[in-house]
Design a protein around this motif. Sequence first.
Motif, mmCIF file in Angstrom:
data_model
loop_
_atom_site.group_PDB
_atom_site.id
_atom_site.type_symbol
_atom_site.label_atom_id
_atom_site.label_comp_id
_atom_site.label_asym_id
_atom_site.label_seq_id
_atom_site.Cartn_x
_atom_site.Cartn_y
_atom_site.Cartn_z
ATOM 1 N N ASP A 27 0.863 -1.183 0.000
ATOM 2 C CA ASP A 27 0.000 0.000 0.000
ATOM 3 C C ASP A 27 0.894 1.225 0.000
ATOM 4 N N LEU A 28 0.590 2.180 -0.878
ATOM 5 C CA LEU A 28 1.401 3.388 -1.009
ATOM 6 C C LEU A 28 0.588 4.619 -0.650
ATOM 7 N N GLY A 29 1.275 5.605 -0.111
ATOM 8 C CA GLY A 29 0.703 6.926 0.099
ATOM 9 C C GLY A 29 1.456 7.914 -0.769
ATOM 10 N N GLN A 30 0.754 8.881 -1.333
ATOM 11 C CA GLN A 30 1.407 9.928 -2.123
ATOM 12 C C GLN A 30 2.088 10.880 -1.151
ATOM 13 N N VAL A 31 3.356 11.217 -1.407
ATOM 14 C CA VAL A 31 4.117 12.051 -0.474
ATOM 15 C C VAL A 31 4.789 13.204 -1.217
ATOM 16 N N SER A 32 4.575 14.403 -0.708
ATOM 17 C CA SER A 32 5.279 15.586 -1.203
ATOM 18 C C SER A 32 5.492 16.512 -0.014
ATOM 19 N N GLY A 33 6.334 17.503 -0.198
ATOM 20 C CA GLY A 33 6.588 18.443 0.882
ATOM 21 C C GLY A 33 7.708 19.386 0.510
ATOM 22 N N ILE A 34 8.177 20.119 1.508
ATOM 23 C CA ILE A 34 9.265 21.078 1.331
ATOM 24 C C ILE A 34 10.366 20.749 2.319
ATOM 25 N N ILE A 35 11.596 20.744 1.819
ATOM 26 C CA ILE A 35 12.767 20.545 2.672
ATOM 27 C C ILE A 35 13.369 21.914 2.949
ATOM 28 N N GLY A 112 30.182 10.412 6.218
ATOM 29 C CA GLY A 112 30.417 11.061 7.506
ATOM 30 C C GLY A 112 29.276 10.872 8.481
ATOM 31 N N ASN A 113 28.878 11.908 9.116
ATOM 32 C CA ASN A 113 27.945 11.869 10.213
ATOM 33 C C ASN A 113 26.491 11.949 9.751
ATOM 34 N N ILE A 114 26.120 11.094 8.800
ATOM 35 C CA ILE A 114 24.776 11.158 8.229
ATOM 36 C C ILE A 114 23.691 10.824 9.250
ATOM 37 N N SER A 115 24.010 10.027 10.263
ATOM 38 C CA SER A 115 22.991 9.658 11.248
ATOM 39 C C SER A 115 22.511 10.861 12.043
ATOM 40 N N ASP A 116 23.282 11.931 12.043
ATOM 41 C CA ASP A 116 22.861 13.133 12.759
ATOM 42 C C ASP A 116 21.683 13.829 12.093
ATOM 43 N N ILE A 117 21.421 13.531 10.807
ATOM 44 C CA ILE A 117 20.352 14.243 10.125
ATOM 45 C C ILE A 117 19.223 13.332 9.660
ATOM 46 N N ILE A 118 19.126 12.145 10.214
ATOM 47 C CA ILE A 118 18.017 11.254 9.875
ATOM 48 C C ILE A 118 16.812 11.630 10.717
ATOM 49 N N LYS A 119 15.684 11.807 10.039
ATOM 50 C CA LYS A 119 14.417 12.129 10.696
ATOM 51 C C LYS A 119 13.487 10.934 10.546
ATOM 52 N N THR A 120 12.402 10.935 11.296
ATOM 53 C CA THR A 120 11.374 9.901 11.179
ATOM 54 C C THR A 120 10.098 10.553 10.684
ATOM 55 N N ALA A 121 9.424 9.873 9.743
ATOM 56 C CA ALA A 121 8.163 10.385 9.207
ATOM 57 C C ALA A 121 7.181 9.232 9.047
ATOM 58 N N GLU A 122 5.919 9.533 9.202
ATOM 59 C CA GLU A 122 4.845 8.547 9.072
ATOM 60 C C GLU A 122 4.092 8.799 7.775
ATOM 61 N N VAL A 123 4.026 7.773 6.911
ATOM 62 C CA VAL A 123 3.278 7.857 5.657
ATOM 63 C C VAL A 123 1.973 7.092 5.836
ATOM 64 N N THR A 124 0.863 7.731 5.499
ATOM 65 C CA THR A 124 -0.450 7.110 5.585
ATOM 66 C C THR A 124 -1.038 6.957 4.183
ATOM 67 N N SER A 125 -2.099 6.183 4.057
ATOM 68 C CA SER A 125 -2.776 6.038 2.769
ATOM 69 C C SER A 125 -3.287 7.395 2.320
ATOM 70 N N GLY A 126 -3.353 7.591 1.012
ATOM 71 C CA GLY A 126 -3.841 8.860 0.482
ATOM 72 C C GLY A 126 -2.716 9.846 0.294
ATOM 73 N N SER A 127 -3.048 11.121 0.390
ATOM 74 C CA SER A 127 -2.091 12.198 0.146
ATOM 75 C C SER A 127 -1.435 12.649 1.449
ATOM 76 N N ASN A 128 -0.113 12.768 1.429
ATOM 77 C CA ASN A 128 0.657 13.188 2.602
ATOM 78 C C ASN A 128 1.510 14.395 2.242
ATOM 79 N N THR A 129 1.434 15.444 3.047
ATOM 80 C CA THR A 129 2.352 16.570 2.922
ATOM 81 C C THR A 129 3.288 16.482 4.113
ATOM 82 N N ILE A 130 4.555 16.203 3.827
ATOM 83 C CA ILE A 130 5.548 16.031 4.899
ATOM 84 C C ILE A 130 6.673 17.039 4.667
#
Length: 135
Positions: A27-35, A112-130
């Motif tokens: 099952d996929l959720g559509q994901v878009s957002g701004i970094i 290098g220190n990539i683990s310092d910038i890993i975030k957690t996000a929750e994707v749900t069914s449908g459209s997601n703005t993250i």
Amino acid sequence: MRSTRFAFLSAAILLTSGCGSSGDTPDLGQVSGIIKVDGNPTPNVAVRFAPVDGGRPSTGTTDDTGRYELVYSTKLMGAKVGTHNVSIVVQSQGDEEIDPTQMGLPTEGDTGNISDIIKTAEVTSGSNTIDLEFP
């Protein structure tokens, strides 16, 4: 009678098989957002959503306004429904000078220190703005 039973059975098999669709697509959720980095929308950033429970990650690249949209495969947009570890990497754009170290971000090939910038996000069914902000 026999041909009616055969036609019904054939139709049932076709309907339950999905007519050739892949049974392993989750099952996929559509994901878009701004970094944003330091509060500013950031272009030329590769975004990667990796499912915590395993499976194919989804990726995208920010445009000039910092907006991204995730791609699951060459034919499918979105990301697997569930919790994801999100990481970003600055990408070079031709002759444009980008100094990702000043932004506190890893560059392509940097281990290098990539683990310092890993975030957690929750994707749900449908459209997601993250929308995500680093660091």
